[in-house]
Design a protein around this motif. Structure first.
Motif, short mmCIF file in Angstrom:
data_model
loop_
_atom_site.label_atom_id
_atom_site.label_comp_id
_atom_site.label_asym_id
_atom_site.label_seq_id
_atom_site.Cartn_x
_atom_site.Cartn_y
_atom_site.Cartn_z
N ARG A 286 7.17 -3.38 -8.69
CA ARG A 286 7.81 -2.35 -9.49
C ARG A 286 8.74 -1.56 -8.58
N ILE A 287 10.02 -1.58 -8.95
CA ILE A 287 11.06 -0.94 -8.13
C ILE A 287 11.89 -0.04 -9.04
N ASP A 288 11.87 1.26 -8.75
CA ASP A 288 12.64 2.23 -9.53
C ASP A 288 12.38 2.08 -11.03
N GLY A 289 11.12 1.89 -11.39
CA GLY A 289 10.73 1.84 -12.79
C GLY A 289 10.84 0.49 -13.45
N SER A 290 11.42 -0.49 -12.77
CA SER A 290 11.54 -1.84 -13.34
C SER A 290 10.60 -2.79 -12.61
N SER A 291 10.10 -3.76 -13.34
CA SER A 291 9.15 -4.71 -12.77
C SER A 291 9.78 -6.09 -12.67
N TYR A 306 4.35 -14.45 -1.75
CA TYR A 306 4.91 -14.25 -3.08
C TYR A 306 6.25 -13.55 -2.88
N GLY A 307 7.31 -14.09 -3.49
CA GLY A 307 8.61 -13.52 -3.19
C GLY A 307 9.58 -13.58 -4.35
N VAL A 308 10.68 -12.80 -4.20
CA VAL A 308 11.72 -12.76 -5.22
C VAL A 308 13.03 -12.34 -4.59
N VAL A 309 14.13 -12.92 -5.08
CA VAL A 309 15.47 -12.49 -4.69
C VAL A 309 15.83 -11.26 -5.53
N LEU A 310 16.22 -10.17 -4.87
CA LEU A 310 16.52 -8.93 -5.57
C LEU A 310 17.98 -8.90 -6.01
N SER A 311 18.21 -8.38 -7.19
CA SER A 311 19.57 -8.29 -7.71
C SER A 311 20.36 -7.17 -7.03
N ASP A 312 19.67 -6.15 -6.54
CA ASP A 312 20.32 -5.02 -5.85
C ASP A 312 19.59 -4.77 -4.54
N SER A 313 20.28 -4.15 -3.61
CA SER A 313 19.66 -3.80 -2.33
C SER A 313 18.50 -2.85 -2.57
N LEU A 314 17.44 -3.06 -1.81
CA LEU A 314 16.25 -2.24 -1.94
C LEU A 314 16.47 -0.90 -1.25
N GLN A 315 16.38 0.18 -2.01
CA GLN A 315 16.60 1.52 -1.46
C GLN A 315 15.33 2.37 -1.48
N SER A 316 14.32 1.95 -2.23
CA SER A 316 13.10 2.75 -2.39
C SER A 316 11.87 1.90 -2.10
N PRO A 318 8.79 -0.23 -2.84
CA PRO A 318 8.28 -1.00 -3.98
C PRO A 318 6.77 -0.82 -4.13
N THR A 319 6.31 -0.91 -5.35
CA THR A 319 4.88 -0.91 -5.65
C THR A 319 4.47 -2.32 -6.06
N SER A 343 -2.85 -1.34 -7.65
CA SER A 343 -1.52 -1.51 -7.09
C SER A 343 -1.44 -0.91 -5.69
N VAL A 344 -0.46 -1.38 -4.93
CA VAL A 344 -0.27 -0.94 -3.54
C VAL A 344 1.17 -0.46 -3.38
N ASP A 345 1.32 0.75 -2.87
CA ASP A 345 2.65 1.28 -2.59
C ASP A 345 3.06 0.89 -1.17
N LEU A 346 4.15 0.15 -1.07
CA LEU A 346 4.69 -0.19 0.24
C LEU A 346 5.65 0.91 0.70
N GLU A 347 6.42 0.65 1.73
CA GLU A 347 7.30 1.66 2.31
C GLU A 347 8.77 1.32 2.04
#
Length: 349
Positions: A286-291, A306-316, A318-319, A343-347
């Protein structure tokens, strides 16, 4: 201590019953009595004992992977379906606990490709064996089950492997996409199992939050992932969920073989203490309210993750959310961990 010692200790009547009418042991009354630790934590813990195991050899598959066949005492385990676990007890007909591993011999990465076992006598099938994907403290990530044989003697065990069931990347991109098989010639003698040793863990250590060391030197790697400090990419911190360690990394681009452009979010979920990959789970970020769903993947640099290509640069930050716990059968010491995973909050990167 070995199983012969156990039989001597339980008296002549039980020894005779275990010998059975087939001339080899029927083990339910002996091995199902192995102590199960009381007051177990909802976490990884030291079991009451560990068993020796022995090998029927290794085989190289046509696609470059390698497999092995091991055995030990028949013993209880727990299967997992969703969030429900079911205890499987030893049956009177069980002859041994059979274990299969398959891995890449160059990198040591254990491959999640489902096998099935067939026992043949003089070329004719006599038994079919379901092999569960399993988690054990000594054997690590493997496939296994308690199995019965018609009697002592020479057999062939054929192991048929499905194509790999996860996304492949890096040096593994496009590999392991075809079914493979391997055959092992075995000469089953009940004494080979009876003479395996059982090492008891001191009573004051049983149930403590720790794990026995993985097996080494017998062929198959235990399915460990790299230490967090060895993973590529920008660290996103580490968290814990139901005693699973969750490690985040952010790569500038996805590993070779993964479609898409942009940053790549990788999450490595592993056991504490031994870093065994926790496969067959469902994760999302979950990044900025979107999963966004994370895809189970093996890569030579990241290992199982477990991985994913992000559509936008990560600025916050992720949970990481775990929708389904690892769908792995468990041996003693793992059956209480990795359920009801918060859930786990990363940095932030």
């Amino acid at each position: 201590m070995n199983r012969r010692s156990v039989l001597r200790g339980v008296g002549a009547g039980l020894s005779a019953a275990v010998a059975g009418c087939f001339g080899y042991f029927e083990t339910e009354s002996v091995w199902s009595g192995a102590p199960l630790v009381e007051d177990r934590p909802d976490a990884v813990y030291l079991p009451a004992s560990v068993e020796e195991m022995a090998s029927y050899g290794t085989r190289d598959l046509a696609d470059g992977s390698r497999c092995s066949l091991h055995f030990t005492f028949p013993h209880r385990f727990w299967t997992v379906t969703g969030s429900t676990k079911t205890r499987v007890e030893v049956a009177e007909s069980d002859s041994m606990h059979l274990m299969v591993s398959v891995w890449d011999p160059v990198t040591g990465v254990v491959l999640p490709r489902q096998p099935a076992g067939t026992l043949l006598s003089d070329g004719d099938p006599v038994e079919s064996y379901q092999l569960w994907s399993m988690l054990a403290q000594r054997m690590g990530y493997h496939f296994g089950n308690n199995v019965s044989l018609p009697g002592e003697g020479e057999y062939e065990v054929r192991v048929d492997f499905d194509p790999i069931g996860v996304r492949t990347a890096g040096a593994f991109a496009g590999r392991y996409q075809q079914a493979e098989s391997a055959s092992f010639q075995i000469d089953f003698d009940s004494s080979d199992v009876l003479d395996l040793s059982i090492d008891e863990i001191p009573a004051d250590r049983r149930g403590t939050r720790a794990a026995t060391e993985p097996m080494t030197g017998m062929g198959p790697p235990p399915g460990q992932v790299p230490p967090a400090s060895d993973l590529p990419g920008t660290p996103l911190g580490t968290g814990s969920s139901a005693d699973a360690s969750i490690v985040g990394r952010l790569l500038d681009e996805p590993p070779a073989g993964i479609e898409g452009t942009g940053e790549y979010l990788a999450v490595s979920m592993r056991t504490p203490y031994n870093r065994i990959a926790l496969a067959s789970s469902s994760l999302a970020a979950r990044i900025d309210g979107s999963s966004v769903d994370l895809v189970e993947t093996i890569d030579d640099g990241l290992g199982h993750h477990y991985g994913v290509v992000l559509s936008d640069s990560l600025q916050s930050a992720p949970t990481i959310e775990v929708a389904t716990p690892p769908q792995l059968a468990r041996h003693d010491g793992y059956e209480t961990a990795f359920f009801d995973m918060p859930s786990v909050d990363l940095e932030e990167p």
